[in-house]
Write a protein that holds these residues in place. Structure first.
Motif, short mmCIF file in Angstrom:
data_model
loop_
_atom_site.label_atom_id
_atom_site.label_comp_id
_atom_site.label_asym_id
_atom_site.label_seq_id
_atom_site.Cartn_x
_atom_site.Cartn_y
_atom_site.Cartn_z
N TYR A 296 0.83 -1.20 0.00
CA TYR A 296 0.00 0.00 0.00
C TYR A 296 0.87 1.26 0.00
N GLY B 191 2.33 2.27 -3.28
CA GLY B 191 1.38 2.99 -4.13
C GLY B 191 1.58 4.49 -4.06
N SER B 192 1.94 5.00 -2.90
CA SER B 192 2.16 6.44 -2.77
C SER B 192 3.37 6.90 -3.58
N SER C 275 2.08 7.29 -7.05
CA SER C 275 1.21 8.46 -7.08
C SER C 275 2.04 9.74 -7.19
N LEU D 12 -3.18 2.66 -9.27
CA LEU D 12 -4.53 2.09 -9.18
C LEU D 12 -4.49 0.56 -9.04
N LEU E 87 -3.67 -0.21 -5.48
CA LEU E 87 -4.84 0.02 -4.63
C LEU E 87 -5.87 -1.10 -4.78
N TYR F 225 -4.48 -4.12 -2.97
CA TYR F 225 -4.51 -3.85 -1.54
C TYR F 225 -5.94 -3.94 -0.98
N ALA F 226 -6.92 -3.48 -1.72
CA ALA F 226 -8.32 -3.55 -1.26
C ALA F 226 -8.73 -5.00 -1.02
#
Length: 122
Positions: free
Chosen positions: A26, A29-30, A33, A54, A57, A60-61
């Motif tokens: 997770y 991901g930053s 981004s 994306l 994310l 990760y979800a």
């Protein structure tokens, strides 16, 4: 220590490793981004970085749902704070951001808080 206690301890360790590997993903991901934010909007590089963000994310979800099955909500969310620490590490490694004493002190406080929540989860 009985065999069932050992098995419970091993399962608990595996669950925490799964939790923190998911949180590490997770936090990565930053990085994508931020990399996307440095590109021209809708350029190929922007689309690539934002698409990777994306995708992370999305994965990760799905992983987060599995985490919530294995941990109490308070423990799962307390551990999520570790992503702040990873953000500091990624900022330093990938973007040359400075480390400040306040950041390091905050990291120690975060890790201490996570330990307090997790150690109470018996």
């Amino acid at each position: 220590m009985s065999k069932s206690d050992e098995n419970r301890g091993t399962l608990r360790l595996k669950n925490y490793l799964f939790l923190h590997a998911s949180l590490l993903l997770y936090s990565i991901g930053s990085v994508f981004s931020k990399m996307a934010s440095k590109e021209v909007f809708l350029s190929w590089a922007f689309i690539l970085y934002y698409g990777l963000f994306l995708l992370i994310l999305f994965v990760y979800a799905i992983l987060w749902q599995q985490i919530l099955k294995r941990f109490p909500l308070t423990v799962a969310f307390a551990n999520k704070a570790i992503t702040i620490l990873w953000g500091i590490v990624w900022g330093y490694l990938f973007f040359g951001e400075a480390l400040r004493w306040g950041m390091l002190l905050g990291s120690v406080i975060i890790v201490s808080g996570i330990y307090l929540v997790v150690s109470d989860d018996k």
